[in-house]
Write a protein that holds these residues in place. Structure first.
Motif, PDB file in Angstrom:
ATOM      1  N   ALA A  44      58.494  58.055 -10.329  1.00  0.00           N
ATOM      2  CA  ALA A  44      57.303  57.849  -9.507  1.00  0.00           C
ATOM      3  C   ALA A  44      57.220  56.371  -9.138  1.00  0.00           C
ATOM      4  CB  ALA A  44      56.055  58.274 -10.260  1.00  0.00           C
ATOM      5  N   LEU A  45      57.025  56.098  -7.864  1.00  0.00           N
ATOM      6  CA  LEU A  45      56.907  54.731  -7.374  1.00  0.00           C
ATOM      7  C   LEU A  45      55.605  54.592  -6.576  1.00  0.00           C
ATOM      8  CD1 LEU A  45      60.535  54.309  -5.995  1.00  0.00           C
ATOM      9  CD2 LEU A  45      59.665  53.485  -8.177  1.00  0.00           C
ATOM     10  N   ALA A  46      54.932  53.470  -6.744  1.00  0.00           N
ATOM     11  CA  ALA A  46      53.682  53.232  -6.013  1.00  0.00           C
ATOM     12  C   ALA A  46      53.625  51.780  -5.562  1.00  0.00           C
ATOM     13  CB  ALA A  46      52.487  53.550  -6.895  1.00  0.00           C
ATOM     14  N   ASP A  47      53.132  51.575  -4.354  1.00  0.00           N
ATOM     15  CA  ASP A  47      52.941  50.222  -3.822  1.00  0.00           C
ATOM     16  C   ASP A  47      51.550  50.161  -3.212  1.00  0.00           C
ATOM     17  OD1 ASP A  47      53.450  47.611  -2.959  1.00  0.00           O
ATOM     18  OD2 ASP A  47      54.165  48.316  -1.004  1.00  0.00           O
ATOM     19  N   ASN A  48      50.720  49.253  -3.716  1.00  0.00           N
ATOM     20  CA  ASN A  48      49.355  49.079  -3.216  1.00  0.00           C
ATOM     21  C   ASN A  48      49.212  47.676  -2.634  1.00  0.00           C
ATOM     22  OD1 ASN A  48      48.324  51.611  -4.144  1.00  0.00           O
ATOM     23  ND2 ASN A  48      48.433  50.787  -6.204  1.00  0.00           N
ATOM     24  N   ASP A  49      48.650  47.594  -1.451  1.00  0.00           N
ATOM     25  CA  ASP A  49      48.417  46.311  -0.800  1.00  0.00           C
ATOM     26  C   ASP A  49      46.934  46.216  -0.455  1.00  0.00           C
ATOM     27  OD1 ASP A  49      48.830  43.870   0.443  1.00  0.00           O
ATOM     28  OD2 ASP A  49      49.340  44.774   2.374  1.00  0.00           O
ATOM     29  N   ILE A  50      46.246  45.227  -1.047  1.00  0.00           N
ATOM     30  CA  ILE A  50      44.817  45.048  -0.821  1.00  0.00           C
ATOM     31  C   ILE A  50      44.618  43.719  -0.105  1.00  0.00           C
ATOM     32  CG2 ILE A  50      42.565  44.804  -1.906  1.00  0.00           C
ATOM     33  CD1 ILE A  50      43.690  46.436  -4.263  1.00  0.00           C
ATOM     34  N   ASP A  51      43.934  43.771   1.038  1.00  0.00           N
ATOM     35  CA  ASP A  51      43.683  42.575   1.837  1.00  0.00           C
ATOM     36  C   ASP A  51      42.187  42.478   2.102  1.00  0.00           C
ATOM     37  OD1 ASP A  51      44.176  40.304   3.371  1.00  0.00           O
ATOM     38  OD2 ASP A  51      44.438  41.471   5.219  1.00  0.00           O
ATOM     39  N   ASN A  52      41.632  41.288   1.941  1.00  0.00           N
ATOM     40  CA  ASN A  52      40.203  41.097   2.138  1.00  0.00           C
ATOM     41  C   ASN A  52      39.968  39.824   2.925  1.00  0.00           C
ATOM     42  OD1 ASN A  52      37.497  40.416   1.913  1.00  0.00           O
ATOM     43  ND2 ASN A  52      37.281  41.401  -0.046  1.00  0.00           N
ATOM     44  N   ASP A  53      39.358  39.956   4.082  1.00  0.00           N
ATOM     45  CA  ASP A  53      38.967  38.812   4.895  1.00  0.00           C
ATOM     46  C   ASP A  53      37.473  38.916   5.155  1.00  0.00           C
ATOM     47  OD1 ASP A  53      41.588  37.752   5.243  1.00  0.00           O
ATOM     48  OD2 ASP A  53      41.980  39.305   6.734  1.00  0.00           O
ATOM     49  N   THR A  54      36.734  37.860   4.823  1.00  0.00           N
ATOM     50  CA  THR A  54      35.296  37.833   5.058  1.00  0.00           C
ATOM     51  C   THR A  54      34.943  36.596   5.870  1.00  0.00           C
ATOM     52  OG1 THR A  54      34.907  38.940   2.959  1.00  0.00           O
ATOM     53  CG2 THR A  54      33.030  37.854   3.958  1.00  0.00           C
ATOM     54  N   ILE A  55      34.160  36.810   6.906  1.00  0.00           N
ATOM     55  CA  ILE A  55      33.693  35.712   7.741  1.00  0.00           C
ATOM     56  C   ILE A  55      32.170  35.726   7.690  1.00  0.00           C
ATOM     57  CG2 ILE A  55      33.580  34.812  10.085  1.00  0.00           C
ATOM     58  CD1 ILE A  55      36.250  36.225  10.616  1.00  0.00           C
ATOM     59  N   ALA A  56      31.568  34.575   7.377  1.00  0.00           N
ATOM     60  CA  ALA A  56      30.108  34.477   7.311  1.00  0.00           C
ATOM     61  C   ALA A  56      29.638  33.335   8.201  1.00  0.00           C
ATOM     62  CB  ALA A  56      29.655  34.240   5.877  1.00  0.00           C
ATOM     63  N   SER A  57      28.479  33.534   8.819  1.00  0.00           N
ATOM     64  CA  SER A  57      27.909  32.477   9.645  1.00  0.00           C
ATOM     65  C   SER A  57      26.411  32.383   9.387  1.00  0.00           C
ATOM     66  CB  SER A  57      28.175  32.736  11.129  1.00  0.00           C
ATOM     67  OG  SER A  57      27.544  33.932  11.539  1.00  0.00           O
ATOM     68  N   ILE A  58      25.868  31.192   9.571  1.00  0.00           N
ATOM     69  CA  ILE A  58      24.444  30.933   9.387  1.00  0.00           C
ATOM     70  C   ILE A  58      23.894  30.455  10.724  1.00  0.00           C
ATOM     71  CG2 ILE A  58      22.716  29.586   8.156  1.00  0.00           C
ATOM     72  CD1 ILE A  58      24.747  29.268   5.892  1.00  0.00           C
ATOM     73  N   ASP A  59      22.817  31.096  11.197  1.00  0.00           N
ATOM     74  CA  ASP A  59      22.195  30.745  12.465  1.00  0.00           C
ATOM     75  C   ASP A  59      20.802  30.169  12.232  1.00  0.00           C
ATOM     76  OD1 ASP A  59      24.372  31.675  13.943  1.00  0.00           O
ATOM     77  OD2 ASP A  59      23.583  33.718  13.963  1.00  0.00           O
ATOM     78  N   ASN A  60      20.282  29.478  13.224  1.00  0.00           N
ATOM     79  CA  ASN A  60      18.934  28.898  13.217  1.00  0.00           C
ATOM     80  C   ASN A  60      18.758  27.821  12.158  1.00  0.00           C
ATOM     81  OD1 ASN A  60      18.192  30.678  15.256  1.00  0.00           O
ATOM     82  ND2 ASN A  60      17.562  32.237  13.793  1.00  0.00           N
TER      83      ASN A  60
END
Length: 72
Positions: A44-60
């Protein structure tokens, strides 16, 4: 120092999870009147790829420098 009457924070999360799984098995048996035998192989072979990109902005909000050294 940030000074504002109201603040709006917006964040966008573009997470992805990619999984690839492969399995293989071989089994066997033999016995003509107890010549016995057996064989079993598993892989049994398994390959997991987890990618996380978060963009935050503050207005006013007005952000600037100050000579105020009190930390307020």
């Amino acid at each position: 120092m940030i000074d504002s009457d109201s603040v709006s924070v917006t964040a966008k999360d573009t997470s992805t999870i990619d999984s690839v799984v492969v399995g293989a098995s071989i089994a066997g048996s033999y016995s003509p009147a107890s010549g016995a035998g057996a064989l079993s192989i598993g892989v049994a072979l398994a390959d997991n790829d987890i990618d996380n990109d978060t963009i935050a902005s503050i207005d006013n909000v007005t952000i600037g420098a100050s000579d105020d050294r009190t930390g307020r």
